[in-house]
Every structure is written in C-alpha cells, then in structure tokens.
Design a protein around this motif. Sequence first.
Motif, PDB file in Angstrom:
ATOM      1  N   ASN A 102       0.822  -1.207   0.000  1.00 23.07           N
ATOM      2  CA  ASN A 102       0.000   0.000   0.000  1.00 23.07           C
ATOM      3  C   ASN A 102       0.858   1.259   0.000  1.00 23.07           C
ATOM      4  OD1 ASN A 102      -3.022  -0.319   0.073  1.00 23.07           O
ATOM      5  ND2 ASN A 102      -2.506  -1.805   1.669  1.00 23.07           N
ATOM      6  N   LEU A 103       1.957   1.237   0.763  1.00 16.57           N
ATOM      7  CA  LEU A 103       2.881   2.369   0.742  1.00 16.57           C
ATOM      8  C   LEU A 103       3.443   2.586  -0.661  1.00 16.57           C
ATOM      9  CD1 LEU A 103       4.945   1.881   4.048  1.00 16.57           C
ATOM     10  CD2 LEU A 103       3.463   3.810   3.499  1.00 16.57           C
ATOM     11  N   ARG A 104       3.834   1.495  -1.297  1.00 12.85           N
ATOM     12  CA  ARG A 104       4.420   1.577  -2.637  1.00 12.85           C
ATOM     13  C   ARG A 104       3.406   2.070  -3.662  1.00 12.85           C
ATOM     14  NH1 ARG A 104       5.256  -1.469  -7.220  1.00 12.85           N
ATOM     15  NH2 ARG A 104       7.394  -1.525  -8.029  1.00 12.85           N
ATOM     16  N   ARG A 105       2.151   1.681  -3.472  1.00 11.88           N
ATOM     17  CA  ARG A 105       1.108   1.993  -4.451  1.00 11.88           C
ATOM     18  C   ARG A 105       0.596   3.427  -4.328  1.00 11.88           C
ATOM     19  NH1 ARG A 105      -4.610  -1.360  -5.004  1.00 11.88           N
ATOM     20  NH2 ARG A 105      -5.438  -0.195  -6.796  1.00 11.88           N
ATOM     21  N   HIS A 106       0.493   3.941  -3.094  1.00  5.80           N
ATOM     22  CA  HIS A 106      -0.184   5.219  -2.885  1.00  5.80           C
ATOM     23  C   HIS A 106       0.741   6.357  -2.462  1.00  5.80           C
ATOM     24  CE1 HIS A 106      -4.023   3.187  -3.291  1.00  5.80           C
ATOM     25  NE2 HIS A 106      -3.642   2.291  -2.391  1.00  5.80           N
ATOM     26  N   TYR A 107       2.013   6.059  -2.203  1.00  8.64           N
ATOM     27  CA  TYR A 107       2.940   7.092  -1.748  1.00  8.64           C
ATOM     28  C   TYR A 107       4.238   6.961  -2.545  1.00  8.64           C
ATOM     29  CZ  TYR A 107      -0.400   7.539   2.057  1.00  8.64           C
ATOM     30  OH  TYR A 107      -1.551   7.731   2.776  1.00  8.64           O
ATOM     31  N   PRO A 108       5.150   7.948  -2.432  1.00  8.13           N
ATOM     32  CA  PRO A 108       6.420   7.844  -3.164  1.00  8.13           C
ATOM     33  C   PRO A 108       7.142   6.532  -2.877  1.00  8.13           C
ATOM     34  CG  PRO A 108       6.167  10.031  -2.207  1.00  8.13           C
ATOM     35  CD  PRO A 108       5.033   9.206  -1.682  1.00  8.13           C
ATOM     36  N   ALA A 109       7.695   5.924  -3.913  1.00 10.58           N
ATOM     37  CA  ALA A 109       8.362   4.631  -3.760  1.00 10.58           C
ATOM     38  C   ALA A 109       9.525   4.705  -2.775  1.00 10.58           C
ATOM     39  CB  ALA A 109       8.863   4.137  -5.117  1.00 10.58           C
ATOM     40  N   SER A 110      10.172   5.871  -2.701  1.00 14.52           N
ATOM     41  CA  SER A 110      11.307   6.023  -1.784  1.00 14.52           C
ATOM     42  C   SER A 110      10.875   5.838  -0.338  1.00 14.52           C
ATOM     43  CB  SER A 110      11.948   7.404  -1.969  1.00 14.52           C
ATOM     44  OG  SER A 110      10.983   8.425  -1.757  1.00 14.52           O
ATOM     45  N   LEU A 111       9.645   6.258  -0.011  1.00 16.67           N
ATOM     46  CA  LEU A 111       9.133   6.107   1.351  1.00 16.67           C
ATOM     47  C   LEU A 111       9.003   4.631   1.714  1.00 16.67           C
ATOM     48  CD1 LEU A 111       7.955   7.441   3.909  1.00 16.67           C
ATOM     49  CD2 LEU A 111       5.712   7.377   2.805  1.00 16.67           C
ATOM     50  N   ALA A 112       8.455   3.849   0.804  1.00 16.02           N
ATOM     51  CA  ALA A 112       8.311   2.411   1.045  1.00 16.02           C
ATOM     52  C   ALA A 112       9.675   1.744   1.185  1.00 16.02           C
ATOM     53  CB  ALA A 112       7.517   1.766  -0.085  1.00 16.02           C
ATOM     54  N   ALA A 337       9.282  -9.110   8.147  1.00 15.21           N
ATOM     55  CA  ALA A 337      10.312  -8.607   7.233  1.00 15.21           C
ATOM     56  C   ALA A 337      10.100  -9.167   5.823  1.00 15.21           C
ATOM     57  CB  ALA A 337      11.700  -8.985   7.753  1.00 15.21           C
ATOM     58  N   ALA A 338       9.758 -10.455   5.751  1.00 14.07           N
ATOM     59  CA  ALA A 338       9.530 -11.090   4.451  1.00 14.07           C
ATOM     60  C   ALA A 338       8.312 -10.496   3.741  1.00 14.07           C
ATOM     61  CB  ALA A 338       9.361 -12.598   4.627  1.00 14.07           C
ATOM     62  N   TYR A 339       7.238 -10.254   4.486  1.00 12.74           N
ATOM     63  CA  TYR A 339       6.060  -9.618   3.886  1.00 12.74           C
ATOM     64  C   TYR A 339       6.430  -8.259   3.302  1.00 12.74           C
ATOM     65  CZ  TYR A 339       2.574 -12.932   5.738  1.00 12.74           C
ATOM     66  OH  TYR A 339       1.821 -14.041   5.989  1.00 12.74           O
ATOM     67  N   ALA A 340       7.144  -7.446   4.083  1.00 13.85           N
ATOM     68  CA  ALA A 340       7.483  -6.092   3.637  1.00 13.85           C
ATOM     69  C   ALA A 340       8.372  -6.119   2.397  1.00 13.85           C
ATOM     70  CB  ALA A 340       8.171  -5.330   4.773  1.00 13.85           C
ATOM     71  N   VAL A 341       9.416  -6.947   2.415  1.00  8.98           N
ATOM     72  CA  VAL A 341      10.345  -7.009   1.282  1.00  8.98           C
ATOM     73  C   VAL A 341       9.641  -7.559   0.032  1.00  8.98           C
ATOM     74  CG1 VAL A 341      12.457  -8.094   0.423  1.00  8.98           C
ATOM     75  CG2 VAL A 341      12.378  -7.203   2.765  1.00  8.98           C
ATOM     76  N   ALA A 342       8.854  -8.626   0.202  1.00  6.73           N
ATOM     77  CA  ALA A 342       8.148  -9.219  -0.937  1.00  6.73           C
ATOM     78  C   ALA A 342       7.141  -8.237  -1.533  1.00  6.73           C
ATOM     79  CB  ALA A 342       7.440 -10.503  -0.501  1.00  6.73           C
ATOM     80  N   GLU A 343       6.436  -7.494  -0.685  1.00  9.45           N
ATOM     81  CA  GLU A 343       5.474  -6.515  -1.188  1.00  9.45           C
ATOM     82  C   GLU A 343       6.177  -5.374  -1.907  1.00  9.45           C
ATOM     83  OE1 GLU A 343       3.347  -5.423   2.317  1.00  9.45           O
ATOM     84  OE2 GLU A 343       2.413  -7.402   2.525  1.00  9.45           O
TER      85      GLU A 343
END
Length: 444
Positions: A102-112, A337-343
């Motif tokens: 969701n961070l990657r989709r709706h906010y700047p990619a750098s933030l994610a 950690a795996a969820y975050a990296v995979a997403e």
Amino acid sequence: MMDPVRQTGLLGEDGDSGKQERRSSTTSREQHGDSFLRKLGAGLISGAADDDPSGIATYSQVGAQFGFSLGWTVLFCYPFMVGVQGLSARIGAVTGQGLARNLRRHYPASLARVATLMLLIANVINIGADLAAMGAALRLLVGGPQLVYAVLFGIVCVLLEIFVRYRRYAMFLKWLTLSLFAYVAVVFVVDVPWMDAARGVFIPSFTFGGEQAMALVAVLGTTISPYLLFWQAGQEVEELGRRHHPRLGANPQAAEPELVRIEIDTVVGMALSGLVALSIMIATATTLHANGTTHIETSAQAAEALQPIAGNVAFALFAAGIIGTGMLAVPVLAGSAAYAVAELFQWTEGLDRAPRRAKAFYGTIALATFGSVAVFLVGVDPFLLLYWSAVINGVLAGPLIAIMTMMAANRRIMGQLKAPWWMLVLGGTTAIVMVSATAAMLLL
C-alpha cells in the motif's frame, strides 16, 4: 389409569428429551467457545509476540529500576496498541494488500523503500537479541553451550515457518501463546505488596528526567513495534486467501462480520500482551527492585537474578517463558520482514504458499533469521542489540503510524470501509505521543 409400561416409556422419552436438551445446550456452549476461539488469530499472535525476549528485558529493567511507579504505562499504552493494530489489520483486510504494498502503491516509492529497509535492520537485530536470550535461558535451565542453543533455535524457527503448512503453523503459534502465562504465574509465586502495585498501575507518576523519558520510550517502542503492524496486515491478507474470500473493500455490505472479528481479535490480543507486560513489571519490582537490584540488561539476566530472591519455581517459570515467547516472536519478526520485502519488490508472498512458489519470500525469512545469528556471533552485547533495535523501532513507528492513519481515513484507498473516528483518533494520538516521547528522550 395410564399403563405402567406406557408411563415408563413416557418417562424414558422425557429423560431422553432432557438429555438431548442438555446435550444441545452443551454443544451450543462448545460451539460458542469454538466460535470465539476462531475469531482469535493474527491479533492474538501479534499481542503475544509483542512480549518477546527483548520486550521481557525492557519490562524487567523498568520494574527493577523504577519499582511499581511506571506500572501505569501499560494501561496508558493499551488503547494505542488496540488502535494502531486495528488500523493495520483493517487496511490489510479491506485492501487485500499489506502495508508495504500500500505504501508503494499510494505514496512515493522512496518512502516504502526507506521504511522496509529500517524494518529489516531493526528486525534482524531484534531476532539476534531474541535468539541470544533463548540460548541463555536454556543454558540457565539445563546447562550447556548458549551459542549452539541459539543457532539451533534459529534453525528450528526457519524450518517450521518454511515447511509447515500455514493453517497448522498458525495453530502452533496460537498454542505457544500459553507460554506467556508463565509470567502471570510468577506474580502469584512471589509475595506482592498489592496496594503498592495498584497505586503504581492506577495513579500515574512521572519525573521529567532522561531516565524516565527513556523508559517511557522503551515501553512504547516495545509495545507498539512496526514489525507487528506489517505482520498483522500481511496475516489478514493471508487469511482472506486461505478462505478464498475477496478483499473486504470489494463487497462492503458483507464486511461487517469480518471487521467485528478483527476488532475482537485485536482487543483480546493486546489485552494479553498488556497483562503479561504488567506481570513482568510487578514481579521484578517485587523481587529485584525491592532487594536493590536496579540494573538488568537481558531477559536471561532477569531470570537469573530472580532465583536467589524468589526461588527456583519463579526462576524456572521465567526462564521457560523466555524460550516459549522467543519461539513465538522470532517467526513473526522474520515473517513481517519477508512480507514487507516481498510486497516492495512485488514477489509472490505468503506462508500459505508452497516453498517452491515463493522462494524469494521464504529466502527473506531465512536470511533475516540467519543474518541475525551472524550479528550475535561477532560478539555484540545483547543489551546494545536491544537498544539499537528499540531506537530504530522508535524512529520508524511514529511516522509509519501517522501515514497508516491517513491511509485508513482515505476513501480512495479504503472506499466505504474507512476506519471509524475513534480508531483514527487513537492512531493520530499514538503517532504524536511516540514522536514526542522520542524528542523528550533526546532533549532531556
């Protein structure tokens, strides 16, 4: 006059009817209990994992250093825990995507990318500290090599998480939550001055100084950890997939039962976490603080210090609890950690996936766990690991919760199922409190 045989038959029928009614009542109660247990999942596991060995060390240190005077911080944190974990679970269930996606989709990619990197670093450090504490606890109980035990615990956690099917593994984690009651039992083994304890829990007292400010940040950072937010959102997505349900946002009219389940799960899970945290503070305040021991660096040291004061039973319960909570927390840390990296990289993810279908996801779990082993193999002090983990969690938590709150209030993201006002108020207040506490720690 009624025929005796017939009368007997009627009595028999009445008896059978009564038995059937009792059986029906018993079955209804069992089904109700089973239904309640089924509502407990990601929230219960998140709450239990919150009391990992690093958390135990934090609560032990607060109890030993300040006695009962900071017991109120557990009650203070409880509504914040419920609010932010509820937001996380709701975002995952409504959008069908985890926090990083969701961070990657709706906010700047750098933030994610920054959030994921900081989460990964904090989790690796935290896993290392937890495994070290588990190895030390087993050495205290049975003797032997602490380092070998720690490595073996890491291997077991990775193998279980990769090769045991999700449904069975989730049930395994649920049963592990029972290990937390070891700390509740310790309170009843030692002689607690309950009036003093109640005063510390229900009457807030705070001295504006660096040590108490740091203790407050430590309690906040330990109870409201970013990894639990990523984990619970990911687990809600996983649960929808396991039951072949669409994301809740796709059918808002039918979402109410699931949202109620999430709320119950979160309220109960966070209550368990708070009960255990308070039990540890009370136990160490009663024994260590009261006898002049005011500095504890690790959870294993807390257990060891308890033995001469509180006796072998309290010591054994405390040490065994460290192992049980570690077995619960390490998979959650590695999994989040795996969820975050995979997403972030849009890999196939999920504990319900076969290893061959989610190689990168499971590879991240193994890397996070074994990377942490490397951290404590180089001889870094466990307390330093805990400290830096808490610092990173504290830096990440406030901004992440603020973004998560805005996300949950955004109709473009959540549709008709945006979070209720009380949850948004708790989320925003939590972000402000955590940022303020961190600033106070740095300035005082």
